[in-house]
Design a protein around this motif. Structure first.
Motif, PDB file in Angstrom:
ATOM      1  N   ALA A   1      16.458   7.443  20.440  1.00 57.90           N
ATOM      2  CA  ALA A   1      17.003   8.299  19.362  1.00 57.90           C
ATOM      3  C   ALA A   1      18.334   9.157  20.196  1.00 57.90           C
ATOM      4  O   ALA A   1      19.131   9.844  18.352  1.00 57.90           O
ATOM      5  CB  ALA A   1      16.010   9.693  19.785  1.00 57.90           C
ATOM      6  N   LEU A   2      18.796   8.883  21.214  1.00 63.12           N
ATOM      7  CA  LEU A   2      19.910  10.283  21.154  1.00 63.12           C
ATOM      8  C   LEU A   2      21.602   9.258  20.985  1.00 63.12           C
ATOM      9  O   LEU A   2      22.240   9.033  19.970  1.00 63.12           O
ATOM     10  CB  LEU A   2      20.056   9.320  23.128  1.00 63.12           C
TER      11      LEU A   2
ATOM     12  N   GLY B   1      19.072  16.777  15.566  1.00 61.73           N
ATOM     13  CA  GLY B   1      18.733  15.975  16.400  1.00 61.73           C
ATOM     14  C   GLY B   1      18.880  15.681  17.885  1.00 61.73           C
ATOM     15  O   GLY B   1      17.761  14.848  18.428  1.00 61.73           O
ATOM     16  N   LEU B   2      19.168  16.924  18.712  1.00 65.52           N
ATOM     17  CA  LEU B   2      18.564  17.323  19.649  1.00 65.52           C
ATOM     18  C   LEU B   2      17.711  17.509  19.756  1.00 65.52           C
ATOM     19  O   LEU B   2      16.701  17.211  20.594  1.00 65.52           O
ATOM     20  CB  LEU B   2      19.781  18.520  20.240  1.00 65.52           C
TER      21      LEU B   2
ATOM     22  N   PHE C   1      12.169  19.467  23.534  1.00 66.50           N
ATOM     23  CA  PHE C   1      11.339  18.865  24.830  1.00 66.50           C
ATOM     24  C   PHE C   1      10.201  19.397  24.953  1.00 66.50           C
ATOM     25  O   PHE C   1       9.355  18.269  26.000  1.00 66.50           O
ATOM     26  CB  PHE C   1      12.945  19.677  25.504  1.00 66.50           C
ATOM     27  N   VAL C   2       9.583  20.662  24.566  1.00 70.65           N
ATOM     28  CA  VAL C   2       8.139  20.979  24.971  1.00 70.65           C
ATOM     29  C   VAL C   2       7.324  19.751  24.980  1.00 70.65           C
ATOM     30  O   VAL C   2       6.672  19.455  25.906  1.00 70.65           O
ATOM     31  CB  VAL C   2       8.374  22.143  24.478  1.00 70.65           C
ATOM     32  N   SER C   3       7.312  19.493  23.351  1.00 71.73           N
ATOM     33  CA  SER C   3       6.179  18.447  23.389  1.00 71.73           C
ATOM     34  C   SER C   3       6.247  16.878  24.492  1.00 71.73           C
ATOM     35  O   SER C   3       4.709  16.498  24.884  1.00 71.73           O
ATOM     36  CB  SER C   3       6.098  18.564  21.441  1.00 71.73           C
ATOM     37  N   LYS C   4       7.469  16.489  24.104  1.00 73.30           N
ATOM     38  CA  LYS C   4       7.954  15.536  24.897  1.00 73.30           C
ATOM     39  C   LYS C   4       7.504  15.728  26.498  1.00 73.30           C
ATOM     40  O   LYS C   4       7.000  14.775  27.079  1.00 73.30           O
ATOM     41  CB  LYS C   4       9.202  14.717  24.605  1.00 73.30           C
TER      42      LYS C   4
ATOM     43  N   VAL D   1      16.336  25.911  11.982  1.00 76.57           N
ATOM     44  CA  VAL D   1      16.664  25.208  13.121  1.00 76.57           C
ATOM     45  C   VAL D   1      16.851  26.646  14.583  1.00 76.57           C
ATOM     46  O   VAL D   1      16.325  25.839  15.307  1.00 76.57           O
ATOM     47  CB  VAL D   1      18.836  25.343  12.900  1.00 76.57           C
ATOM     48  N   GLY D   2      16.271  27.740  13.759  1.00 75.63           N
ATOM     49  CA  GLY D   2      16.522  28.838  14.822  1.00 75.63           C
ATOM     50  C   GLY D   2      15.196  28.555  14.903  1.00 75.63           C
ATOM     51  O   GLY D   2      14.727  28.899  16.581  1.00 75.63           O
ATOM     52  N   ALA D   3      14.226  28.196  14.256  1.00 76.08           N
ATOM     53  CA  ALA D   3      12.835  28.105  14.928  1.00 76.08           C
ATOM     54  C   ALA D   3      12.827  26.654  16.369  1.00 76.08           C
ATOM     55  O   ALA D   3      12.006  26.746  16.870  1.00 76.08           O
ATOM     56  CB  ALA D   3      11.722  27.864  13.611  1.00 76.08           C
ATOM     57  N   ASN D   4      13.452  26.151  15.766  1.00 75.16           N
ATOM     58  CA  ASN D   4      13.041  25.013  16.541  1.00 75.16           C
ATOM     59  C   ASN D   4      13.638  25.080  18.445  1.00 75.16           C
ATOM     60  O   ASN D   4      13.500  25.208  18.861  1.00 75.16           O
ATOM     61  CB  ASN D   4      14.698  23.276  16.326  1.00 75.16           C
ATOM     62  N   LEU D   5      14.883  26.319  18.717  1.00 71.94           N
ATOM     63  CA  LEU D   5      16.048  26.891  19.578  1.00 71.94           C
ATOM     64  C   LEU D   5      14.162  27.988  20.143  1.00 71.94           C
ATOM     65  O   LEU D   5      14.718  28.113  20.997  1.00 71.94           O
ATOM     66  CB  LEU D   5      17.014  27.615  19.169  1.00 71.94           C
ATOM     67  N   TYR D   6      13.311  28.422  19.212  1.00 78.11           N
ATOM     68  CA  TYR D   6      12.808  29.889  19.212  1.00 78.11           C
ATOM     69  C   TYR D   6      11.733  29.366  19.936  1.00 78.11           C
ATOM     70  O   TYR D   6      11.361  29.893  21.345  1.00 78.11           O
ATOM     71  CB  TYR D   6      12.446  30.319  18.760  1.00 78.11           C
TER      72      TYR D   6
END
Length: 492
Positions: free
Chosen positions: A425-426, A384-385, A396-399, A463-468
């Motif tokens: 979205a929040l 969600g974050l 965050f990166v793409s936005k 999830v790990g890929a989202n953070l990585y």
């Protein structure tokens, strides 16, 4: 073997699909599907490495030279999208064994896995083919398999959702076929490279412009671009969990690929964005999608439906990036294509874990689940974050690049609207967090345990890929920038 990588990614799942039906007993179908999806993924990895090293890979089917024969042509954009699609399919298949046992009647397991492999083969075919008519053929393979998969949902509304998708999908496919037919009428070729060479001198003709319009609408339907998105919420909400995850993370991304391929490679930037008003259309519809779909998502009680409307909004971000037709804008669109696949794959698989334990995904039934299913709920929070665009997540990166893209063109009101979309979205992500962590579970409700490890593993890989990829951006941003430069004709 390396010479055949571009066709192996399609052939493996295509041949494995009937094999699933032949070895239906004792989990044999799932095992065949698992091996096929991972084999396809490894072929995609090797193909991407080959493209990164030596450039575009061309494979002539049957040895017939293009444009007379059918060519499979994979450039950097194709290998990038193929990698995403096969990776998601491989992880979804790891998740599928227990989830399918719970949600699909045993007598339908073999047919389910066969349809899942056919959907993958169709999506991979759209990406790798260099023939415009074959795009339509593979689109129909993946679509027909998807209709069958959606209809297997436990809820009776899955049947009406599948029928609605069938009607809308058929209209979209018909528009695409008519558009391709118009291009063939004017050029006498279906090879994409040949089309790109012959079309520039024909762009003033009404036939080519009509073909362009038909393709935009047809691909827009498959993309679920607002207001052509009406099939998507029900399809995602009532499909089996595995199908929701696969379609949300791959099907619309392949439609984005088709949009980029036709508009940038075949028609060219000058025709699509200068002679024709595609940029204005995509920017306008993208912004409307971001605001309206996010607002509708806020009021949803079914979490799968909530995420479905969220997907319509996220497609709006991608459409906005494409519509900017600048290096930064297209980079943002290609980045969000990758990042959205990661976040929606993680979220829908996590919902699948919830369905495995409690059978439903309504907001009311999420009350107190943060204490009973901590790993699953933590995955939903991080996903969600990323959806909101909070650092250090991939979203965050793409936005960030999207905001840079609109500010480069002095379109600061669009930057404000992007921030409003993130705020909405929040709100809908907070609704889920509030129910899971700040509400207490009904005392009369049955006890709930954490999901099994085999379900949590693929969820946490995503999830790990989202953070990585939110922290280490060199790989994704570097490839996305190269793709944007190639699409815009600025070299690679």
């Amino acid at each position: 073997m390396t010479d055949h990588l571009s066709v192996l990614a399609i052939i493996i799942p295509l041949l494995a699909a009937p094999l699933c039906v032949l070895v239906a007993r004792g989990g044999g179908a799932w095992l065949v599907a698992l091996v096929a999806t991972w084999s396809s993924f490894f072929a995609a990895v090797a193909l991407h490495a080959q493209v990164m090293d030596s450039g575009t890979v061309s494979y002539l089917l049957g040895g017939w030279a293009a444009p007379w024969g059918i060519e499979y042509r994979v450039d950097l954009l194709g290998s990038y999208v193929l990698l995403i699609v096969t990776a998601i399919a491989a992880l979804v298949m790891c998740f599928a064994r227990l989830s399918v046992e719970r949600e699909i009647p045993e007598e339908n397991h073999a047919q389910f896995y066969a349809a899942l492999l056919l959907a993958l083969a169709g999506l991979a075919g759209i990406i790798t083919t260099g023939d415009a008519f074959n795009v339509f053929v593979f689109l129909e393979i993946s679509s027909l398999a998807s209709y069958a998969l959606i209809s297997m949902g436990k809820d009776r509304r899955a049947l009406s959702a599948a029928f609605q998708y069938l009607v809308m999908g058929t209209i979209g496919a018909t528009f695409i076929l008519i558009g391709i037919g118009f291009l063939y009428m004017m050029t006498g070729t279906l090879n994409m490279q040949d089309l790109a060479t012959r079309l520039p001198e024909l762009t003033d003709t009404r036939t080519v412009r009509a073909g362009f319009a038909f393709l935009v609408v047809g691909i827009g339907l498959k993309l679920a671009l607002f207001p052509l998105h009406l099939w998507l919420p029900n399809a995602y909400a009532y499909a089996p969990s595995v199908v929701s995850a696969l379609l949300a993370a791959t099907a619309t991304k392949v439609a984005v690929y088709a949009m980029l391929r036709f508009m940038f490679t075949i028609f060219g930037v000058e025709f699509a964005f200068d002679a024709m008003p595609l940029g204005l259309i995509l920017i306008t519809l993208g912004m409307v999608a971001i605001l309206t779909a996010s607002l509708v998502a806020v009021f949803q009680e079914n979490i799968k439906r909530l995420l479905a409307y969220s997907s319509v909004a996220q497609i709006g971000y991608i459409a906005l990036g494409i519509g900017l037709a600048s290096a930064t804008g297209v980079t943002a669109a290609v980045l969000h294509l990758f990042n959205h696949a990661l976040m929606k794959g993680a979220l829908f698989l996590a919902l699948g874990a919830v369905v495995y334990r409690i059978g439903v995904v309504s907001l009311h039934d999420f009350k107190g689940l943060g204490r009973h299913m901590p790993w699953t709920m933590a995955a939903i929070v991080i996903g969600g974050l990323s959806l909101i665009g909070v650092p250090p997540t991939a979203g965050f990166v793409s936005k960030w690049y999207l905001v840079l893209g609109v500010l480069e063109q002095n379109l600061w009101p669009l930057a404000v609207l992007i921030l409003i979309g993130s705020f909405l979205a929040l709100i809908y992500v907070w609704k889920i967090i509030e129910a899971a962590y700040l509400s207490t579970r009904d005392k009369k409700a049955a006890a709930v345990a954490e999901a099994p490890f085999s379900l949590l593993l693929p969820v946490w890989v995503l999830v790990g890929a989202n953070l990585y990829f939110g922290i280490h951006t060199d790989l994704t941003v570097g490839v996305a920038e190269r793709i944007a430069n190639l699409l815009l004709g600025a070299g690679g």
